[in-house]
Every structure is written in structure tokens, then in C-alpha cells.
Design an enzyme around this catalytic site. Structure first.
Site, PDB file in Angstrom:
ATOM      1  N   SER A 118       0.824  -1.214   0.000  1.00 56.31           N
ATOM      2  CA  SER A 118       0.000   0.000   0.000  1.00 56.31           C
ATOM      3  C   SER A 118       0.859   1.264   0.000  1.00 56.31           C
ATOM      4  O   SER A 118       1.956   1.280   0.571  1.00 56.31           O
ATOM      5  CB  SER A 118      -0.878  -0.027   1.254  1.00 56.31           C
ATOM      6  OG  SER A 118      -1.401   1.251   1.516  1.00 56.31           O
ATOM      7  N   TYR A 161      -1.819  -0.256  10.211  1.00 60.78           N
ATOM      8  CA  TYR A 161      -2.090  -0.847   8.893  1.00 60.78           C
ATOM      9  C   TYR A 161      -0.843  -0.744   8.022  1.00 60.78           C
ATOM     10  O   TYR A 161      -0.409  -1.725   7.409  1.00 60.78           O
ATOM     11  CB  TYR A 161      -3.279  -0.123   8.238  1.00 60.78           C
ATOM     12  CG  TYR A 161      -3.479  -0.472   6.778  1.00 60.78           C
ATOM     13  CD1 TYR A 161      -3.908  -1.730   6.396  1.00 60.78           C
ATOM     14  CD2 TYR A 161      -3.222   0.482   5.771  1.00 60.78           C
ATOM     15  CE1 TYR A 161      -4.075  -2.055   5.053  1.00 60.78           C
ATOM     16  CE2 TYR A 161      -3.396   0.171   4.440  1.00 60.78           C
ATOM     17  CZ  TYR A 161      -3.825  -1.100   4.080  1.00 60.78           C
ATOM     18  OH  TYR A 161      -3.984  -1.422   2.750  1.00 60.78           O
TER      19      TYR A 161
HETATM   20  P1  NAD Z   1     -11.558  -5.554   0.362  1.00 63.38           P
HETATM   21  O1  NAD Z   1     -11.792  -5.465   1.841  1.00 63.38           O
HETATM   22  O2  NAD Z   1     -12.692  -5.259  -0.529  1.00 63.38           O
HETATM   23  O3  NAD Z   1     -10.952  -6.979  -0.008  1.00 63.38           O
HETATM   24  C1  NAD Z   1     -10.205  -7.743   0.895  1.00 63.38           C
HETATM   25  C2  NAD Z   1     -10.897  -9.087   1.049  1.00 63.38           C
HETATM   26  O4  NAD Z   1     -10.134  -9.867   1.984  1.00 63.38           O
HETATM   27  C3  NAD Z   1     -12.314  -8.971   1.648  1.00 63.38           C
HETATM   28  O5  NAD Z   1     -13.259  -9.540   0.770  1.00 63.38           O
HETATM   29  C4  NAD Z   1     -12.237  -9.727   2.954  1.00 63.38           C
HETATM   30  O6  NAD Z   1     -13.412 -10.480   3.260  1.00 63.38           O
HETATM   31  C5  NAD Z   1     -11.035 -10.632   2.739  1.00 63.38           C
HETATM   32  N1  NAD Z   1     -10.417 -11.015   4.009  1.00 63.38           N
HETATM   33  C6  NAD Z   1     -10.204 -10.219   5.104  1.00 63.38           C
HETATM   34  N2  NAD Z   1      -9.660 -10.956   6.084  1.00 63.38           N
HETATM   35  C7  NAD Z   1      -9.512 -12.213   5.586  1.00 63.38           C
HETATM   36  C8  NAD Z   1      -9.018 -13.403   6.136  1.00 63.38           C
HETATM   37  N3  NAD Z   1      -8.558 -13.467   7.408  1.00 63.38           N
HETATM   38  N4  NAD Z   1      -9.015 -14.528   5.374  1.00 63.38           N
HETATM   39  C9  NAD Z   1      -9.490 -14.480   4.096  1.00 63.38           C
HETATM   40  N5  NAD Z   1      -9.999 -13.378   3.535  1.00 63.38           N
HETATM   41  C10 NAD Z   1     -10.003 -12.249   4.279  1.00 63.38           C
HETATM   42  O7  NAD Z   1     -10.329  -4.589   0.065  1.00 63.38           O
HETATM   43  P2  NAD Z   1      -9.699  -4.110  -1.328  1.00 63.38           P
HETATM   44  O8  NAD Z   1      -9.892  -2.654  -1.387  1.00 63.38           O
HETATM   45  O9  NAD Z   1     -10.157  -4.989  -2.438  1.00 63.38           O
HETATM   46  O10 NAD Z   1      -8.155  -4.379  -1.030  1.00 63.38           O
HETATM   47  C11 NAD Z   1      -7.467  -5.529  -1.498  1.00 63.38           C
HETATM   48  C12 NAD Z   1      -6.019  -5.452  -1.018  1.00 63.38           C
HETATM   49  O11 NAD Z   1      -5.411  -4.267  -1.528  1.00 63.38           O
HETATM   50  C13 NAD Z   1      -5.856  -5.400   0.490  1.00 63.38           C
HETATM   51  O12 NAD Z   1      -4.703  -6.141   0.848  1.00 63.38           O
HETATM   52  C14 NAD Z   1      -5.639  -3.926   0.775  1.00 63.38           C
HETATM   53  O13 NAD Z   1      -4.896  -3.728   1.967  1.00 63.38           O
HETATM   54  C15 NAD Z   1      -4.843  -3.527  -0.461  1.00 63.38           C
HETATM   55  N6  NAD Z   1      -4.941  -2.090  -0.786  1.00 63.38           N
HETATM   56  C16 NAD Z   1      -6.131  -1.575  -1.181  1.00 63.38           C
HETATM   57  C17 NAD Z   1      -6.210  -0.213  -1.511  1.00 63.38           C
HETATM   58  C18 NAD Z   1      -7.493   0.424  -1.955  1.00 63.38           C
HETATM   59  O14 NAD Z   1      -7.499   1.654  -2.169  1.00 63.38           O
HETATM   60  N7  NAD Z   1      -8.590  -0.311  -2.134  1.00 63.38           N
HETATM   61  C19 NAD Z   1      -5.064   0.598  -1.399  1.00 63.38           C
HETATM   62  C20 NAD Z   1      -3.870   0.014  -0.975  1.00 63.38           C
HETATM   63  C21 NAD Z   1      -3.816  -1.339  -0.694  1.00 63.38           C
END
Ligand code: NAD
Length: 343
Positions: A150, A175
Site C-alpha cells: 500500500s 495498517y
Molecule cells: P476488500 O476489503 O474489498 O478486499 C479484501 C478481502 O479480503 C475482503 O473480501 C475480505 O473479506 C477478505 N479477508 C479479510 N480478512 C480475511 C481473512 N482473514 N481470510 C481471508 N480473507 C479475508 O479490500 P480491497 O480494497 O479490495 O483491497 C485488497 C487489497 O489491496 C488489500 O490487501 C488492501 O490492503 C490492499 N490495498 C487496497 C487499496 C485500496 O485503495 N482499495 C489501497 C492500498 C492497498
């Protein structure tokens, strides 16, 4: 046809990636715990296809709905596993039953503010869960890995744009500390066990199915309902917003790179390389939704970064990344999707 394990496969980014991989002719094993980070029914809708909509909607309890969802989505190209990455036995069962070519690890608890409230839970899922996944990959000889990091690892970096060579030793939220630790563990498993890895630093991702807790989606909902927006700071904080379609192309580029090269460990920014202020973001949403925002002005929050701005020259050079979606266009797509999904 390759077989990819996508953790977090029912989330915002994971569900889009799964569709893109299937459209490319690949098999996807989507692993997701449907955690309570936000309403599990939103995640069901992310992966649901028209064919199973009615059956699942008829079931009111979570367990039966997820069982029916997995059953009805099961196909030669797709398998949904409602598994927690912290469950070592469940991970083993999946790796034993499939020949996995590469893993895209997106499962995590996201959110800067939530991580300050629940640091131990964030550590457990994001750090221990990731380590268990790496251990299982090692055991079953899966050597190709793309992992979500991130932009938050840059903390309050004042040098812009943020480059992969900048120091990221001062995370300002738990985080961010968990994401930095994922990058470090990725290096260790690359060094010790030859797991080829690309750690992708995503810069604020938005677009259709964006997480409901993220600012653009939350603000759209409040503007639409005529409610007050909690507006932290003076609106001058800036974000490098990246459209979901561009992020998916970047992940696919990273996957191709790890699959076609040996001895890879890279950290790569995926951003749009354009800063948009909070004031500009709200104005753009007002324009697309055709409604004025009501702002409740509040002091800046601890853990919030003042700006994010990606240097994407490495992503361009290494994985052929080329973001194509202008912010105004991406917001238009988001607003269209939002309008069609009001429940
Ligand atoms: P999201 O919450 O929609 O997707 C993450 C998924 O992981 C969720 O569906 C959740 O149910 C699942 N999850 C959580 N804990 C879990 C566990 N213990 N076991 C299995 N599944 C689990 O988030 P997103 O926005 O799609 O983000 C995806 C990745 O990208 C994450 O790692 C997030 O930190 C990273 N990220 C996202 C952004 C953004 O702007 N969306 C920015 C930087 C990094």
C-alpha cells in the site's frame, strides 16, 4: 490455462481481478473469509453471477448463503473457497487439491483508522495470515507470488513523487506497519525459498464496487442521501487515485513478470501519478451526482497522510503498466455503477 489462487477474491479488487483472469481463459480459486470488515452481502454481490442471484438472495443466514454461493459458482474456471487465511488446515486442503501456478494475495484487513482501533486483529490477519500463506506456498512448491502492499507505507514522506527507493521506515498507522512487514516477509521467503515476488503498492483504488468504507463511496452515499459528510481537515490533503481497471492491468502485468522471470523480488508502485485534493474530489462527485455536498468540518485525523503521489516509472519499465483512466472519467463510471446499485 493457468490456475491462480486469489486471496481476498470476493473483495473490491479481488472480484475484478478474478473476472479479468477468467476472461483471459484462466482458472481462478477465489479464497475469502467474507470477514466483517464490511457487510458480507456486498462481497456476495461482488462475485455473484446472474445465474445464482435468486437462490442466494432467498437465504437469510450467512453460512447457508455462502454455501449456496460456492455451490452455484463452481465451474471449470472458478472455485470459491470461504476460508480464513489464518486457518492452516483449510489452506493445506486447497493447495493439496489444486495445482496452483501463482498466488495473488489481496486478503487483508484494510483501513488506517480501523487499524488504530484494532491493532492486534490487524496484526493477526495481515501479518500472521500472510506468513501462513507463505509457509503453505513453500510446502507445496508454489514459487510465484504477487502481494498487495500500500501507498500508506510512505507515511508522511515529503519528497514527491513517492519512489520505491524512498525510505519507508516510518509508518504512521498500524495498517501501514503490517503492509511494510508483508514486504519484508516477501523478501525473506524469496531469499530463503526462491519465491518470486512482486509487492504492489496500490495508491487509493476507486471505481465500481469500491469498498463502502472508502471516502469516494462513503461521500457519494452521504451526498446522495442529503446527509452531512464528515470532512476532516481543510480539504487540501491530496491523494493519487487509481482506477480499478488500471490496477487490474497492473496486477496482470506483475503476474506475467513473475511467471516469466526467475529470481524476482520487486516492490512496485501502482498509482495514477496525478494528485487530486479532497476539495476537488468532492466537487467532482457533486458534479456527477448532480447534488451539493453538506460538509461537517472536523480536525485532521491521526494516521492520515497529507498527500500521496506515485512515481510509476518503475511500473512502466518493469511490467508495462500504463494507467489510462482520468479521474473525472473514473468517477463517472463509479457514479453510474453507484446509481445502478442503490439498495
Ligand atoms: P476488500 O476489503 O474489498 O478486499 C479484501 C478481502 O479480503 C475482503 O473480501 C475480505 O473479506 C477478505 N479477508 C479479510 N480478512 C480475511 C481473512 N482473514 N481470510 C481471508 N480473507 C479475508 O479490500 P480491497 O480494497 O479490495 O483491497 C485488497 C487489497 O489491496 C488489500 O490487501 C488492501 O490492503 C490492499 N490495498 C487496497 C487499496 C485500496 O485503495 N482499495 C489501497 C492500498 C492497498
Amino acid at each position: 490455462m493457468a490456475t491462480y489462487l486469489v486471496t481476498g477474491g470476493a473483495g473490491f479488487i479481488g472480484s475484478h481481478l478474478g473476472e479479468s483472469l477468467m476472461a483471459g481463459g484462466h482458472r481462478v480459486i477465489a479464497l475469502d473469509s467474507f470477514s466483517d470488515s464490511y457487510d458480507y452481502r456486498v462481497k456476495i454481490r461482488n462475485v455473484q453471477q446472474d445465474t445464482c442471484r435468486e437462490n442466494v438472495a432467498a437465504l437469510s443466514d450467512k453460512e447457508s448463503a455462502l454455501a449456496e454461493l460456492s455451490r452455484s459458482l463452481d465451474s471449470a474456471q472458478y472455485r470459491l473457497e470461504t476460508v480464513d487465511i489464518r486457518d492452516a488446515h483449510a489452506l493445506e486442503r486447497i493447495f493439496q487439491s489444486e495445482r496452483i501456478d501463482a498466488v495473488v494475495h489481496l486478503a487483508a484487513l484494510p483501513g488506517v483508522r480501523a487499524s488504530i482501533e484494532q491493532p492486534l486483529l490487524f496484526e493477526d490477519v495481515n501479518v500472521r495470515g500472510t506468513l501462513l500463506l507463505l509457509e503453505t506456498m513453500k510446502k507445496y512448491g508454489v514459487r510465484k507470488w504477487v502481494c498487495a502492499s500500500s501507498s500508506s507505507v510512505y507515511g508522511n514522506n515529503t519528497k514527491v513523487p513517492f519512489s520505491e527507493s524512498d525510505s519507508v521506515d516510518s509508518p504512521i498507522s498500524l495498517y501501514a506497519a503490517t503492509k511494510k512487514s508483508n514486504e519484508l516477509m516477501g523478501y525473506t521467503y524469496h531469499h530463503l525459498y526462491g519465491i518470486d515476488s512482486i509487492m504492489l503498492r496500490f495508491f487509493t483504488v476507486y471505481g465500481e464496487r469500491q469498498r463502502p468504507d472508502l471516502a469516494i463511496h462513503k461521500f457519494a452515499r452521504l451526498i446522495d442521501q442529503g446527509k452531512e459528510i464528515p470532512f476532516y481537515g481543510d480539504g487540501s490533503t491530496k491523494r493519487d487515485y487509481t482506477y480499478i481497471g488500471d490496477i487490474v492491468s497492473g496486477i496482470r502485468g506483475a503476474l506475467s513478470y513473475v511467471e516469466n522471470n526467475e529470481s524476482v523480488y520487486e516492490v512496485v508502485n501502482l498509482g495514477n501519478s496525478r494528485m487530486v485534493s479532497l476539495n476537488e474530489m468532492v466537487a467532482c462527485l457533486e458534479n456527477e451526482l448532480g447534488k451539493k455536498a453538506v460538509l461537517n468540518r472536523l480536525p485532521a485525523q491521526p494516521g492520515d497522510m497529507t498527500m500521496t503521489f506515485a512515481d510509476i516509472s518503475k511500473a512502466k519499465r518493469l511490467i508495462g503498466y500504463e494507467p489510462r483512466t482520468r479521474f473525472e472519467e473514473g468517477i463517472r463510471n463509479f457514479a453510474r455503477w453507484y446509481g445502478g446499485n442503490l439498495s
